[in-house]
Design a protein around this motif. Structure first.
Motif, PDB file in Angstrom:
ATOM      1  N   ALA A 166      29.579  -8.221 -77.393  1.00 38.23           N
ATOM      2  CA  ALA A 166      28.456  -8.648 -76.559  1.00 38.23           C
ATOM      3  C   ALA A 166      28.000  -7.506 -75.657  1.00 38.23           C
ATOM      4  O   ALA A 166      28.815  -6.796 -75.082  1.00 38.23           O
ATOM      5  CB  ALA A 166      28.837  -9.854 -75.718  1.00 38.23           C
ATOM      6  N   THR A 167      26.679  -7.324 -75.561  1.00 41.49           N
ATOM      7  CA  THR A 167      26.108  -6.282 -74.706  1.00 41.49           C
ATOM      8  C   THR A 167      25.043  -6.893 -73.802  1.00 41.49           C
ATOM      9  O   THR A 167      24.684  -8.071 -73.946  1.00 41.49           O
ATOM     10  CB  THR A 167      25.469  -5.166 -75.547  1.00 41.49           C
ATOM     11  N   LEU A 168      24.503  -6.093 -72.908  1.00 41.62           N
ATOM     12  CA  LEU A 168      23.448  -6.574 -72.008  1.00 41.62           C
ATOM     13  C   LEU A 168      22.210  -7.007 -72.781  1.00 41.62           C
ATOM     14  O   LEU A 168      21.413  -7.813 -72.279  1.00 41.62           O
ATOM     15  CB  LEU A 168      23.090  -5.495 -70.987  1.00 41.62           C
ATOM     16  N   ASP A 169      22.037  -6.503 -73.999  1.00 42.13           N
ATOM     17  CA  ASP A 169      20.898  -6.911 -74.825  1.00 42.13           C
ATOM     18  C   ASP A 169      21.001  -8.368 -75.271  1.00 42.13           C
ATOM     19  O   ASP A 169      20.017  -8.941 -75.735  1.00 42.13           O
ATOM     20  CB  ASP A 169      20.787  -6.017 -76.063  1.00 42.13           C
ATOM     21  N   ASP A 170      22.186  -8.964 -75.141  1.00 48.34           N
ATOM     22  CA  ASP A 170      22.377 -10.365 -75.517  1.00 48.34           C
ATOM     23  C   ASP A 170      22.002 -11.324 -74.399  1.00 48.34           C
ATOM     24  O   ASP A 170      22.127 -12.537 -74.570  1.00 48.34           O
ATOM     25  CB  ASP A 170      23.837 -10.608 -75.921  1.00 48.34           C
ATOM     26  N   ARG A 218      32.540 -15.245 -71.770  1.00 48.84           N
ATOM     27  CA  ARG A 218      31.913 -16.444 -72.334  1.00 48.84           C
ATOM     28  C   ARG A 218      31.052 -17.150 -71.284  1.00 48.84           C
ATOM     29  O   ARG A 218      30.005 -17.723 -71.618  1.00 48.84           O
ATOM     30  CB  ARG A 218      32.998 -17.384 -72.863  1.00 48.84           C
ATOM     31  N   ALA A 219      31.493 -17.124 -70.024  1.00 49.52           N
ATOM     32  CA  ALA A 219      30.685 -17.719 -68.953  1.00 49.52           C
ATOM     33  C   ALA A 219      29.340 -17.019 -68.836  1.00 49.52           C
ATOM     34  O   ALA A 219      28.305 -17.663 -68.618  1.00 49.52           O
ATOM     35  CB  ALA A 219      31.443 -17.651 -67.629  1.00 49.52           C
ATOM     36  N   THR A 220      29.328 -15.684 -68.981  1.00 49.61           N
ATOM     37  CA  THR A 220      28.072 -14.930 -68.906  1.00 49.61           C
ATOM     38  C   THR A 220      27.096 -15.418 -69.956  1.00 49.61           C
ATOM     39  O   THR A 220      25.922 -15.653 -69.669  1.00 49.61           O
ATOM     40  CB  THR A 220      28.323 -13.421 -69.116  1.00 49.61           C
ATOM     41  N   LEU A 221      27.584 -15.553 -71.203  1.00 44.52           N
ATOM     42  CA  LEU A 221      26.695 -15.965 -72.287  1.00 44.52           C
ATOM     43  C   LEU A 221      26.261 -17.417 -72.135  1.00 44.52           C
ATOM     44  O   LEU A 221      25.102 -17.755 -72.408  1.00 44.52           O
ATOM     45  CB  LEU A 221      27.389 -15.763 -73.636  1.00 44.52           C
TER      46      LEU A 221
END
Length: 552
Positions: A166-170, A218-221
């Motif tokens: 996962a990256t900031l682009d996600d 996972r919380a971020t996403l």
């Protein structure tokens, strides 16, 4: 605790003297609230690190002599208890003193403050700074202790796990913007929105507790991820589902980002204005079928407490007169009823990393007030209180009412607006034909609020009758500006724009009959000016022929 129990407790604390979980202060006439907050942070974190349930801050004892000298700190009970609110306002995540006790002995008055241990995985800060104890002194919380607390749940907390690849682009740009705005609003007394908007994305995510050591979790996403990035959470579906039942049937799934899509789901709910009671029984009171704040509180609670390891979705089912919220996982600590009075503070969370991030974005609080606020909100709207169903082993269902069960109950709440929540809870059980304790039933009978014999109790119809003066009050009572502003904003969002004439047609009938026509028109003008200055709406027409729209 009674006075004898408090005296025994004080003797025990004096016997062990000061250690990392007990602090004594002389505090003669007054004591700085910021210092109390710093000690609260330090004691709470130290209690967590030692596996204890609580720590103590004691005022009225000399530091070195171990003698009770007494204190005049906040002698008024109301002012003393208000310290709980002040602590909750400036701690991150928001928690407060569990109890404040006063012991009065011949040597003087002693104030004992019970400090709860920081929840697992969630260190407590005071005004953005973390504190600990170094012997008998207060000191910044070192990185070793900070990491020790934060790593307590990394291996068991589903939401805290890093997402490989996962990256900031996600991350969704609109969700990031909303997150920054919510974070700035929470800390408006210390940080401006422009300052938050100027932070690099990685810096903002770290300060909002959304990343761990720079890695997306996972919380971020869940909160900010793009819909197309949901596959990174597989096999979890990362979905919220709205389902309509009744004569018409429909459904819709909502994926990432949850920060935005909870509002999208709410907008699918058929939220009409209801006339609460028939015209021939009582002058009608118009209220929305569901309150947005209550619905989002329930939905956000589902997100925060879901057992994501079970790979289920959160479901909101809309029936003709109720909303049913369902999420995976049993109630994690205690029972729903424990939180209704607002005195229960959860020590453990199923998803502490996610819960802390949601608290930073103003989605939930971590004080256990959410359930109480939903109950109080329903009572203020004269509706039945929510029901929890925990009969299924690994699921929680909560039913929110959007209509009247017993008209006498609603009339009584309209007439008696100062009833304690405990009485409203009992009356709600009576209207639903559920049992209440004998002592409670006797007390409500003495007050004339219920009639009948157990088990056939019912809300007293005589009390629910409304006099002409009370009906006039309901008709002339003014709502606050937020009520009228919400009506206008909802109208503009639905229809795109409105002329002044259309706005008058919307708002004038809702204003208090105590105002004459000129005052009503002035109130609408003032409301438009207020919303324009806040940047909420913009005039796309002219001064003589305005066309109001929601600001971009």
């Amino acid at each position: 605790m009674d006075q004898s129990a408090l005296k025994r407790l004080l003797d025990e604390l004096l016997a062990t003297w000061e250690n990392e979980v007990v602090e004594f202060k002389q505090a003669g006439h007054d004591y700085d609230t910021d210092k109390i907050g710093e000690y609260f942070s330090a004691l709470s974190n130290e209690a967590n690190l030692r596996g204890l349930e609580r720590a103590w801050l004691v005022l009225g004892v000399a530091n070195k002599s171990r003698q009770v000298v007494g204190t005049d700190y906040r002698p008024e009970p109301e002012r003393l208890q208000s310290l709980k609110y002040q602590i909750a306002q400036s701690t991150e995540p928001s928690i407060t003193l569990r109890n404040i006790y006063e012991l009065r002995i011949p040597r003087g008055r002693v104030v004992l403050m019970e400090v709860p241990a920081a929840p697992r995985g969630m260190p407590i800060a005071w005004k953005g700074h973390y504190y600990a104890r170094a012997g008998e002194s207060r000191a910044p919380l070192g990185l070793d202790k900070l990491d020790e607390i934060r790593q307590q749940t990394l291996n068991t907390d589903w939401s805290a796990q890093r997402v490989p690849g996962a990256t900031l682009d996600d991350l969704d740009e609109a969700a990031l913007r909303k997150a920054r705005e919510s974070f700035a609003k929470k800390y408006a007394n210390r940080i401006t929105l422009d300052e938050v908007l100027g932070w690099p994305v990685a810096t903002f995510l770290e300060r909002a507790r959304l990343t761990h050591a720079g890695h997306l979790t996972r919380a971020t996403l869940l909160l900010l991820g793009k819909a197309a990035s949901a596959y990174l959470l597989s096999p979890h579906p990362a979905q919220l589902t709205w389902s309509l039942r009744g004569q018409e049937r429909a459904y819709e799934h909502f994926g990432l980002p949850f920060l935005l899509n909870t509002t999208q789901l709410y907008q699918r709910i058929r939220n009409v204005q209801l006339r609460l009671l028939p015209q021939d029984e009582l002058l009608p009171v118009e209220v929305p079928k569901y309150d947005q704040k209550i619905v989002l509180e329930a939905l956000h609670n589902c997100i925060a407490h879901q057992d994501y390891s079970r790979c289920g979705r959160i479901v909101v089912t809309e029936h003709p007169a109720t909303l049913v919220f369902e999420n995976e996982g049993s109630f994690f600590e205690g029972q729903p009823g424990d939180y209704i009075e607002g005195t229960k503070l959860a020590r453990r969370y199923r998803n502490p990393f996610l819960a802390q991030a949601m608290a930073e974005l103003n989605m939930i609080d971590t004080m256990g007030y959410g359930i109480r606020d939903m109950y109080a909100g329903q009572a203020q709207r004269y509706f039945p209180l929510p029901d929890y169903d925990l009969s299924e082993a690994n699921a929680v269902k909560m039913t929110l009412y959007g209509g009247v069960v017993d008209p006498a109950y609603s009339r009584l709440l309209i007439q008696k607006t100062n009833l304690p929540l405990a009485d409203v809870l009992a009356l709600d059980r009576v209207q639903k034909k559920l049992p209440i304790p004998s002592a409670t039933a006797a007390r409500l009978k003495r007050s004339g609020l219920i009639e009948g014999r157990k088990p056939n109790l019912h809300v007293s119809a005589a009390v629910a009758k409304v006099t002409a003066n009370q009906a006039d009050y309901i008709r002339t009572r003014a709502q606050d500006d937020e009520f009228y502003a919400k009506l206008l904003m909802d109208y503009l969002e639905k229809f795109g724009q409105a002329s002044r004439q259309e706005i008058d047609q919307l708002l004038l009938p809702k204003l208090s009959d105590a105002l004459d026509q000129t005052k009503k028109l002035n109130k609408v003008s003032n409301l438009l000016t207020k919303l324009r200055r806040k940047g909420s709406i913009v005039n796309m027409g002219s001064d003589r022929a305005p066309r109001w729209k929601v600001a971009e």
